[in-house]
Write a protein that holds these residues in place. Structure first.
Motif, PDB file in Angstrom:
ATOM      1  N   ILE A  99       1.042  -1.491   0.194  1.00  0.00           N
ATOM      2  CA  ILE A  99      -0.074  -0.274  -0.011  1.00  0.00           C
ATOM      3  C   ILE A  99       0.842   1.192  -0.329  1.00  0.00           C
ATOM      4  O   ILE A  99       0.839   2.288  -0.458  1.00  0.00           O
ATOM      5  N   ALA A 100       1.915   1.397   0.808  1.00  0.00           N
ATOM      6  CA  ALA A 100       2.651   2.540   0.815  1.00  0.00           C
ATOM      7  C   ALA A 100       3.453   2.886  -0.977  1.00  0.00           C
ATOM      8  O   ALA A 100       3.973   3.576  -1.037  1.00  0.00           O
ATOM      9  N   SER A 105      -4.380   7.379  -5.514  1.00  0.00           N
ATOM     10  CA  SER A 105      -5.564   7.274  -6.548  1.00  0.00           C
ATOM     11  C   SER A 105      -5.786   5.819  -6.595  1.00  0.00           C
ATOM     12  O   SER A 105      -7.076   5.071  -5.919  1.00  0.00           O
ATOM     13  N   ALA A 106      -4.724   5.234  -6.151  1.00  0.00           N
ATOM     14  CA  ALA A 106      -4.838   4.159  -6.698  1.00  0.00           C
ATOM     15  C   ALA A 106      -5.301   2.992  -4.985  1.00  0.00           C
ATOM     16  O   ALA A 106      -5.684   2.318  -4.680  1.00  0.00           O
ATOM     17  N   VAL A 107      -4.650   3.360  -4.416  1.00  0.00           N
ATOM     18  CA  VAL A 107      -4.935   3.043  -2.304  1.00  0.00           C
ATOM     19  C   VAL A 107      -6.094   3.202  -2.556  1.00  0.00           C
ATOM     20  O   VAL A 107      -6.822   2.397  -1.989  1.00  0.00           O
ATOM     21  N   HIS A 108      -7.013   4.438  -3.000  1.00  0.00           N
ATOM     22  CA  HIS A 108      -8.494   4.795  -2.903  1.00  0.00           C
ATOM     23  C   HIS A 108      -9.206   4.025  -4.301  1.00  0.00           C
ATOM     24  O   HIS A 108     -10.129   2.873  -3.833  1.00  0.00           O
ATOM     25  N   ALA A 109      -8.998   3.571  -5.167  1.00  0.00           N
ATOM     26  CA  ALA A 109      -9.653   2.749  -5.916  1.00  0.00           C
ATOM     27  C   ALA A 109      -9.423   0.976  -5.850  1.00  0.00           C
ATOM     28  O   ALA A 109     -11.029   1.059  -5.312  1.00  0.00           O
ATOM     29  N   ALA A 110      -8.543   0.990  -4.849  1.00  0.00           N
ATOM     30  CA  ALA A 110      -8.269  -0.349  -3.784  1.00  0.00           C
ATOM     31  C   ALA A 110      -9.348  -0.460  -2.662  1.00  0.00           C
ATOM     32  O   ALA A 110     -10.066  -1.102  -2.866  1.00  0.00           O
ATOM     33  N   GLY A 114     -12.620  -2.742  -2.268  1.00  0.00           N
ATOM     34  CA  GLY A 114     -12.612  -3.749  -1.895  1.00  0.00           C
ATOM     35  C   GLY A 114     -14.136  -3.959  -0.923  1.00  0.00           C
ATOM     36  O   GLY A 114     -14.917  -4.771  -0.513  1.00  0.00           O
ATOM     37  N   ARG A 115     -14.235  -2.344  -0.482  1.00  0.00           N
ATOM     38  CA  ARG A 115     -15.877  -1.550  -0.477  1.00  0.00           C
ATOM     39  C   ARG A 115     -16.573  -2.915  -1.099  1.00  0.00           C
ATOM     40  O   ARG A 115     -18.438  -3.212  -0.659  1.00  0.00           O
TER      41      ARG A 115
END
Length: 134
Positions: A99-100, A105-110, A114-115
């Protein structure tokens, strides 16, 4: 605002949240206090007390129609619980490093994917649990 963990620690409040989630899954546009009282078998003053706590924690929203109030689930504050719990589910400790290394933007998309997957899993599980003959 009360600590989210204190708010969801109470079993009656969790029952109310589950009921509101189930009603949302069924397509209901809010749930009346009288429906909550009848479904949970809890007194109206008790339900009102718990709804006040849930409102103050921003876990429910209320819509007024005349003298009636309709409550809906507002699950965003539960993200804090999710954020706290996820590291305990990570056996390898590699997730944080991955994640780091990702752009925000990729973290938000992932996170959104997931949600959505968790929501879809819950919806499918709910449908099949209500399937006749099960």
């Amino acid at each position: 605002m009360a600590d989210i963990f204190d708010v969801i620690a109470d079993g009656t409040r969790r029952d109310i949240l589950q009921l509101l989630l189930d009603r949302r899954t069924d397509g209901a546009d809010g749930t009346s206090v009288s429906h909550i009282v009848a479904t949970l078998g809890v007194s109206q003053p008790t339900v009102s007390k718990h709804l006040k706590v849930l409102r103050e924690a921003d876990l429910v929203s209320v819509r007024e129609e005349g003298q009636h109030r309709f409550y809906s689930l507002a699950p965003v504050p539960l993200n804090a619980v999710d954020d706290w719990l996820v590291p305990f589910l990570d056996d390898q400790g590699e997730t944080d490093a991955v994640i780091a290394s990702l752009p925000e933007s990729a973290v938000h998309a992932a996170d959104m994917v997931g949600r959505a997957a968790a929501s879809a899993k819950h919806a499918v599980t709910t449908v099949f649990s209500r399937w006749p003959g099960r």
